[in-house]
Motif scaffolding. Sequence first.
Motif, PDB file in Angstrom:
ATOM      1  N   VAL A   1       0.849  -1.189   0.000  1.00  0.00           N
ATOM      2  CA  VAL A   1       0.000   0.000   0.000  1.00  0.00           C
ATOM      3  C   VAL A   1       0.883   1.238   0.000  1.00  0.00           C
ATOM      4  CG1 VAL A   1      -1.832   1.253   1.224  1.00  0.00           C
ATOM      5  CG2 VAL A   1      -1.769  -1.251   1.292  1.00  0.00           C
ATOM      6  N   HIS A   2       0.561   2.217  -0.843  1.00  0.00           N
ATOM      7  CA  HIS A   2       1.287   3.476  -0.895  1.00  0.00           C
ATOM      8  C   HIS A   2       1.403   4.061   0.512  1.00  0.00           C
ATOM      9  CE1 HIS A   2       2.163   7.703  -1.724  1.00  0.00           C
ATOM     10  NE2 HIS A   2       2.470   7.353  -2.969  1.00  0.00           N
ATOM     11  N   HIS A   3       2.583   4.574   0.849  1.00  0.00           N
ATOM     12  CA  HIS A   3       2.838   4.972   2.241  1.00  0.00           C
ATOM     13  C   HIS A   3       1.859   6.024   2.736  1.00  0.00           C
ATOM     14  CE1 HIS A   3       4.708   8.961   1.506  1.00  0.00           C
ATOM     15  NE2 HIS A   3       5.083   8.414   0.357  1.00  0.00           N
ATOM     16  N   ALA A   4       1.449   6.954   1.881  1.00  0.00           N
ATOM     17  CA  ALA A   4       0.525   7.997   2.327  1.00  0.00           C
ATOM     18  C   ALA A   4      -0.867   7.413   2.605  1.00  0.00           C
ATOM     19  CB  ALA A   4       0.438   9.098   1.269  1.00  0.00           C
ATOM     20  N   LEU A   5      -1.308   6.510   1.746  1.00  0.00           N
ATOM     21  CA  LEU A   5      -2.596   5.854   1.969  1.00  0.00           C
ATOM     22  C   LEU A   5      -2.523   4.946   3.186  1.00  0.00           C
ATOM     23  CD1 LEU A   5      -5.477   5.178   1.084  1.00  0.00           C
ATOM     24  CD2 LEU A   5      -4.517   3.490  -0.496  1.00  0.00           C
ATOM     25  N   GLU A   6      -1.416   4.228   3.334  1.00  0.00           N
ATOM     26  CA  GLU A   6      -1.270   3.329   4.479  1.00  0.00           C
ATOM     27  C   GLU A   6      -1.311   4.102   5.788  1.00  0.00           C
ATOM     28  OE1 GLU A   6       1.467  -0.472   5.596  1.00  0.00           O
ATOM     29  OE2 GLU A   6       2.520   1.310   4.899  1.00  0.00           O
TER      30      GLU A   6
END
Length: 331
Positions: free
Chosen positions: A253-258
């Motif tokens: 998962v993309h770090h910002a979304l995670e």
Amino acid sequence: MQSTSSRVVILGTGGTIAGTAASASDQVGYSAAQLGVAQLVAAVPELAGVPLEAEQLAQLDSKDMDHATWRALAQRVARHLERDEVAGVVVTHGTDTLEETAWFLQRVLAPRKPVVLCAAMRPATALSPDGPPNLRDAVRVAREPGARGVLAVLAGQVHGAAEVQKLHAYRIDAFGSGEAGPLACVEESRVRMLRAWPEGDALGLGLVQADPADWPRVEIVTSHAGAGGAIVEALCAQGVDGLVVAASGNGTVHHALESALLAAQRQGVAVLRATRCVFGRVIPVAGQALADAGGLNPVKARVELLLRLLAARLSAGAPCPPRTSRAARRT
């Protein structure tokens, strides 16, 4: 098809199989859910003499499937399966959300008799519609000795609810079961088994007795290049109860979304990861903070999370909360 004392109940819900178009050559510009289930049965000569009951439960395009129809369908299927003379139930359905309905019914009912979903990629008015042979095969599978579980019969193949997916936008062989493959094939009115029928324990109809308007809200978000957390924050502000992330690869998962998902989880929002890849599943890695969906694709993971939240609510004896924002619930 020879008649026996075993009856099959056919429940109609609409879909392309019941669709019509102005021209027989038009296979995409049609209107779904135009014909009644009795008309669909009458269009299959091989069903003449087979003990059948046809009942119209809903009439909708399956892209518009809703929780109220799911609840009504589960209740009606369960009632018919309780009848000794009924061998199985067939549900005519649209293709767009067939896999979601299949998983919902499997988890709620886990039936010991077959519940067979059938559909079509071409409307009933097409030059060569695929609905009639799919319905014929579905009735055949519903009368197969020993068959059980929620199944989907399309293009001569029998799929289980856990694996079936719509893989193509318009071909008549649009459905598959990924790496697992189909459970069986229907060949010249004979069912040839390839794998065992589905097993599982029923969560029970009691799980879905509450007004569907009060069921937990579960949404799907997607991880992609440049993904951010704003959509998660907005959903949390609206009072979402659960989130499924359609993750890339092996559940990454993309770090910002995670970061936003982890924050939502700390606030009490249930989160599951499912891969957006067609083949394979998320292989769990020790220490990961976001649980995986156990091999379910994102849309089935959403159904699974919805039912888990309903089960948790039921076991706690908690009433369905009113629809308020999560921020308001914390104040």
